[in-house]
Design a protein around this motif. Structure first.
Motif, PDB file in Angstrom:
ATOM      1  N   VAL A   4       0.856  -1.186   0.000  1.00 19.37           N
ATOM      2  CA  VAL A   4       0.000   0.000   0.000  1.00 19.37           C
ATOM      3  C   VAL A   4       0.890   1.233   0.000  1.00 19.37           C
ATOM      4  CG1 VAL A   4      -1.876   1.223   1.148  1.00 19.37           C
ATOM      5  CG2 VAL A   4      -1.732  -1.256   1.328  1.00 19.37           C
ATOM      6  N   GLU A   5       0.695   2.084  -0.997  1.00 16.51           N
ATOM      7  CA  GLU A   5       1.464   3.327  -1.089  1.00 16.51           C
ATOM      8  C   GLU A   5       1.133   4.254   0.082  1.00 16.51           C
ATOM      9  OE1 GLU A   5       3.739   4.080  -3.281  1.00 16.51           O
ATOM     10  OE2 GLU A   5       3.434   2.640  -4.932  1.00 16.51           O
ATOM     11  N   ARG A   6       1.923   5.306   0.226  1.00 17.37           N
ATOM     12  CA  ARG A   6       1.755   6.255   1.332  1.00 17.37           C
ATOM     13  C   ARG A   6       0.325   6.782   1.433  1.00 17.37           C
ATOM     14  NH1 ARG A   6       6.518   9.782  -0.981  1.00 17.37           N
ATOM     15  NH2 ARG A   6       7.235   7.636  -1.145  1.00 17.37           N
ATOM     16  N   HIS A   7      -0.158   6.816   2.668  1.00 22.64           N
ATOM     17  CA  HIS A   7      -1.516   7.288   2.943  1.00 22.64           C
ATOM     18  C   HIS A   7      -1.575   7.749   4.396  1.00 22.64           C
ATOM     19  CE1 HIS A   7      -1.350   3.031   4.056  1.00 22.64           C
ATOM     20  NE2 HIS A   7      -2.303   3.283   4.940  1.00 22.64           N
ATOM     21  N   PRO A   8      -2.521   8.626   4.743  1.00 24.30           N
ATOM     22  CA  PRO A   8      -2.572   9.190   6.094  1.00 24.30           C
ATOM     23  C   PRO A   8      -3.527   8.434   7.018  1.00 24.30           C
ATOM     24  CG  PRO A   8      -4.078  10.400   4.708  1.00 24.30           C
ATOM     25  CD  PRO A   8      -3.465   9.324   3.830  1.00 24.30           C
ATOM     26  N   HIS A   9      -3.363   8.673   8.331  1.00 25.14           N
ATOM     27  CA  HIS A   9      -4.331   8.246   9.343  1.00 25.14           C
ATOM     28  C   HIS A   9      -4.374   9.305  10.441  1.00 25.14           C
ATOM     29  CE1 HIS A   9      -5.129   4.276   7.797  1.00 25.14           C
ATOM     30  NE2 HIS A   9      -3.858   3.919   7.849  1.00 25.14           N
ATOM     31  N   ARG A  10      -5.529   9.441  11.072  1.00 22.17           N
ATOM     32  CA  ARG A  10      -5.652  10.282  12.266  1.00 22.17           C
ATOM     33  C   ARG A  10      -6.769   9.722  13.155  1.00 22.17           C
ATOM     34  NH1 ARG A  10      -6.355  16.819  12.260  1.00 22.17           N
ATOM     35  NH2 ARG A  10      -4.056  16.680  12.271  1.00 22.17           N
ATOM     36  N   GLY A  11      -6.540   9.763  14.479  1.00 27.04           N
ATOM     37  CA  GLY A  11      -7.609   9.500  15.436  1.00 27.04           C
ATOM     38  C   GLY A  11      -7.678   8.109  16.001  1.00 27.04           C
ATOM     39  N   ALA A  27      -1.511   6.393  15.275  1.00 25.28           N
ATOM     40  CA  ALA A  27      -1.549   7.534  14.358  1.00 25.28           C
ATOM     41  C   ALA A  27      -1.872   8.814  15.112  1.00 25.28           C
ATOM     42  CB  ALA A  27      -2.573   7.288  13.258  1.00 25.28           C
ATOM     43  N   ALA A  28      -2.876   8.742  16.006  1.00 20.85           N
ATOM     44  CA  ALA A  28      -3.270   9.876  16.855  1.00 20.85           C
ATOM     45  C   ALA A  28      -3.423  11.157  16.029  1.00 20.85           C
ATOM     46  CB  ALA A  28      -2.309  10.028  18.018  1.00 20.85           C
ATOM     47  N   ALA A  29      -2.596  12.202  16.301  1.00 22.40           N
ATOM     48  CA  ALA A  29      -2.768  13.503  15.648  1.00 22.40           C
ATOM     49  C   ALA A  29      -2.559  13.450  14.138  1.00 22.40           C
ATOM     50  CB  ALA A  29      -1.816  14.520  16.261  1.00 22.40           C
ATOM     51  N   GLY A  30      -1.898  12.408  13.674  1.00 17.90           N
ATOM     52  CA  GLY A  30      -1.767  12.270  12.233  1.00 17.90           C
ATOM     53  C   GLY A  30      -0.404  11.794  11.794  1.00 17.90           C
ATOM     54  N   VAL A  31      -0.408  10.861  10.855  1.00 22.07           N
ATOM     55  CA  VAL A  31       0.830  10.324  10.319  1.00 22.07           C
ATOM     56  C   VAL A  31       0.561   9.851   8.898  1.00 22.07           C
ATOM     57  CG1 VAL A  31       0.491   7.911  11.052  1.00 22.07           C
ATOM     58  CG2 VAL A  31       2.802   8.865  10.950  1.00 22.07           C
ATOM     59  N   VAL A  32       1.575   9.916   8.066  1.00 19.73           N
ATOM     60  CA  VAL A  32       1.523   9.351   6.722  1.00 19.73           C
ATOM     61  C   VAL A  32       2.437   8.135   6.722  1.00 19.73           C
ATOM     62  CG1 VAL A  32       1.969   9.746   4.262  1.00 19.73           C
ATOM     63  CG2 VAL A  32       1.122  11.621   5.705  1.00 19.73           C
ATOM     64  N   HIS A  33       1.925   6.985   6.239  1.00 20.09           N
ATOM     65  CA  HIS A  33       2.785   5.801   6.254  1.00 20.09           C
ATOM     66  C   HIS A  33       2.534   4.931   5.028  1.00 20.09           C
ATOM     67  CE1 HIS A  33       0.155   2.345   8.018  1.00 20.09           C
ATOM     68  NE2 HIS A  33      -0.630   3.197   7.436  1.00 20.09           N
ATOM     69  N   GLU A  34       3.400   3.941   4.870  1.00 22.94           N
ATOM     70  CA  GLU A  34       3.273   2.971   3.797  1.00 22.94           C
ATOM     71  C   GLU A  34       3.633   1.591   4.324  1.00 22.94           C
ATOM     72  OE1 GLU A  34       5.976   4.476   0.831  1.00 22.94           O
ATOM     73  OE2 GLU A  34       7.722   3.496   1.741  1.00 22.94           O
ATOM     74  N   GLU A  35       3.021   0.565   3.723  1.00 20.29           N
ATOM     75  CA  GLU A  35       3.238  -0.824   4.128  1.00 20.29           C
ATOM     76  C   GLU A  35       3.452  -1.669   2.884  1.00 20.29           C
ATOM     77  OE1 GLU A  35       0.181  -1.638   7.660  1.00 20.29           O
ATOM     78  OE2 GLU A  35      -0.686  -0.436   6.040  1.00 20.29           O
ATOM     79  N   PHE A  36       4.566  -2.402   2.856  1.00 20.41           N
ATOM     80  CA  PHE A  36       4.880  -3.237   1.708  1.00 20.41           C
ATOM     81  C   PHE A  36       5.393  -4.598   2.173  1.00 20.41           C
ATOM     82  CE2 PHE A  36       5.123   0.955  -0.282  1.00 20.41           C
ATOM     83  CZ  PHE A  36       4.525   0.717  -1.515  1.00 20.41           C
ATOM     84  N   HIS A  37       5.326  -5.581   1.268  1.00 19.34           N
ATOM     85  CA  HIS A  37       6.027  -6.831   1.503  1.00 19.34           C
ATOM     86  C   HIS A  37       7.523  -6.514   1.621  1.00 19.34           C
ATOM     87  CE1 HIS A  37       2.704  -9.344  -0.719  1.00 19.34           C
ATOM     88  NE2 HIS A  37       2.217  -8.548   0.221  1.00 19.34           N
ATOM     89  N   GLU A  38       8.168  -7.138   2.573  1.00 23.86           N
ATOM     90  CA  GLU A  38       9.609  -6.924   2.790  1.00 23.86           C
ATOM     91  C   GLU A  38      10.401  -7.418   1.562  1.00 23.86           C
ATOM     92  OE1 GLU A  38      13.491  -8.601   3.940  1.00 23.86           O
ATOM     93  OE2 GLU A  38      11.655  -9.760   3.658  1.00 23.86           O
ATOM     94  N   ALA A  47     -11.409  10.760  22.781  1.00 23.95           N
ATOM     95  CA  ALA A  47     -11.225  12.148  22.341  1.00 23.95           C
ATOM     96  C   ALA A  47     -10.011  12.803  22.985  1.00 23.95           C
ATOM     97  CB  ALA A  47     -12.485  12.955  22.650  1.00 23.95           C
ATOM     98  N   ALA A  48      -9.761  12.480  24.247  1.00 26.10           N
ATOM     99  CA  ALA A  48      -8.657  13.106  24.977  1.00 26.10           C
ATOM    100  C   ALA A  48      -7.296  12.754  24.394  1.00 26.10           C
ATOM    101  CB  ALA A  48      -8.708  12.701  26.445  1.00 26.10           C
ATOM    102  N   HIS A  49      -7.215  11.686  23.581  1.00 18.96           N
ATOM    103  CA  HIS A  49      -5.920  11.243  23.046  1.00 18.96           C
ATOM    104  C   HIS A  49      -5.850  11.262  21.527  1.00 18.96           C
ATOM    105  CE1 HIS A  49      -4.447  10.092  26.982  1.00 18.96           C
ATOM    106  NE2 HIS A  49      -5.549   9.396  27.194  1.00 18.96           N
ATOM    107  N   LYS A  50      -6.925  11.672  20.852  1.00 20.10           N
ATOM    108  CA  LYS A  50      -6.912  11.630  19.392  1.00 20.10           C
ATOM    109  C   LYS A  50      -5.855  12.550  18.777  1.00 20.10           C
ATOM    110  CE  LYS A  50     -11.515   9.896  18.197  1.00 20.10           C
ATOM    111  NZ  LYS A  50     -11.036   8.764  17.368  1.00 20.10           N
TER     112      LYS A  50
END
Length: 287
Positions: free
Chosen positions: A58-65, A99-110, A131-134
């Motif tokens: 999976v190419e780079r993509h964001p997550h938050r929360g 991920a919490a406040a936000g991160v961009v990551h990628e996951e691939f077969h090694e 909510a207190a930790h998102k």
């Protein structure tokens, strides 16, 4: 004892990127607060990948929360993110990414797994954050198989790997924001155990291989999941043959859930802010 609420079987398979054929067995879109504090359970059943030069994934993509938790049973995965974390996990290892406040990551077969080819099997969970930790800073935990405590059960004929939470006084390897139990269970044919899930906790058991009776009646096989009522304590398991199970349980988070794609927050305004922050590069970038 907890009673069986529902059985989830024959879930369609879809692709995530070009490296992960998964069944989304549980999702907050479909099951809502019933599965809190979890948001998603994707199971990538054993799949053979031929040798290749370019890693699939999976190419780079964001997550938050929320947090993503990846448990590898077969194969090897490589991860990196915009907070500077990177790692490789293989059979028995777990990646716990906050991920919490936000991160961009990628996951691939090694790389070496890609070059040789082989079988991939894994589970990925999304674990909600209150909510207190998102908006906490992103965090990354690599939990190697050798560092995950093991507790013998069924007269020492079976075992429980305590990835998170507490099992009969043994604390798991992962640090969590709210009470979460994640136990990787192996039982021999004929074994019966009661897994000590607490009263009021959401609880589900995914059968990975073999067959097992769950909740006193249902016999489930690989790729099927039992979801239990919150009332009662303990989940009864009877192994029909040698089996592998993943138990997930946790204290529900009694807060609104609003999600869009890779973001899960408490309000629609927070989702819109997440989109703006990602587009502006405030979740970091991967070069």
């Amino acid at each position: 004892m907890k009673t069986l609420a529902s059985v989830h079987a024959d879930t369609p398979t879809h692709w995530v990127g070009d490296g992960f054929p998964v069944q989304s067995i549980l999702s907050y879109h479909e099951h809502g607060a019933r599965i809190s504090p979890f948001l998603l359970l994707d199971y990538a059943a054993p799949a053979e990948f031929p040798a290749a030069e370019k890693p699939r994934g999976v190419e780079r993509h964001p997550h938050r929360g929320f947090e993503t938790v990846t448990v590898v049973y077969q194969g090897r995965l490589a991860h990196r993110d915009s907070a500077g974390h990177a790692g490789v996990i293989g059979p028995g290892d777990v990646q716990w990414m906050t991920a919490a406040a936000g991160v961009v990551h990628e996951e691939f077969h090694e790389q070496e797994f890609t070059r040789r080819g082989g079988v991939l099997e894994m589970v990925q969970l999304w674990v909600n954050l209150p909510a207190a930790h998102k908006m906490s800073p992103p965090k990354y935990q690599t939990l190697l198989a050798r560092d995950i405590p093991i507790v013998p059960v069924a007269g020492a004929r079976g075992r429980v790997r305590v990835i998170a939470g507490d099992f009969e006084g043994t604390s798991g390897a992962a640090q969590t924001f709210t009470p979460v139990d994640l136990w990787d269970v192996r039982l021999p044919a004929g074994a019966t155990v009661v897994l000590p899930v607490r009263e009021g906790f959401m609880a589900a058991v995914l059968v990975l291989r073999g067959q097992a009776g769950l909740g006193g009646s249902e016999r489930l096989r690989g790729g099927e999941l039992a979801l239990f009522e919150r009332d009662g304590a303990g989940v009864a398991v009877a192994a029909t043959d040698d089996c592998g199970l993943l138990l997930l349980a946790g204290q529900p988070i009694d807060e609104p859930i609003v999600g869009r794609g890779p973001f899960v927050m408490n309000t629609a305004d927070e989702i819109q802010q997440a989109i703006r922050d990602f587009q502006a590069g405030r979740m970091g970038r991967l070069d």
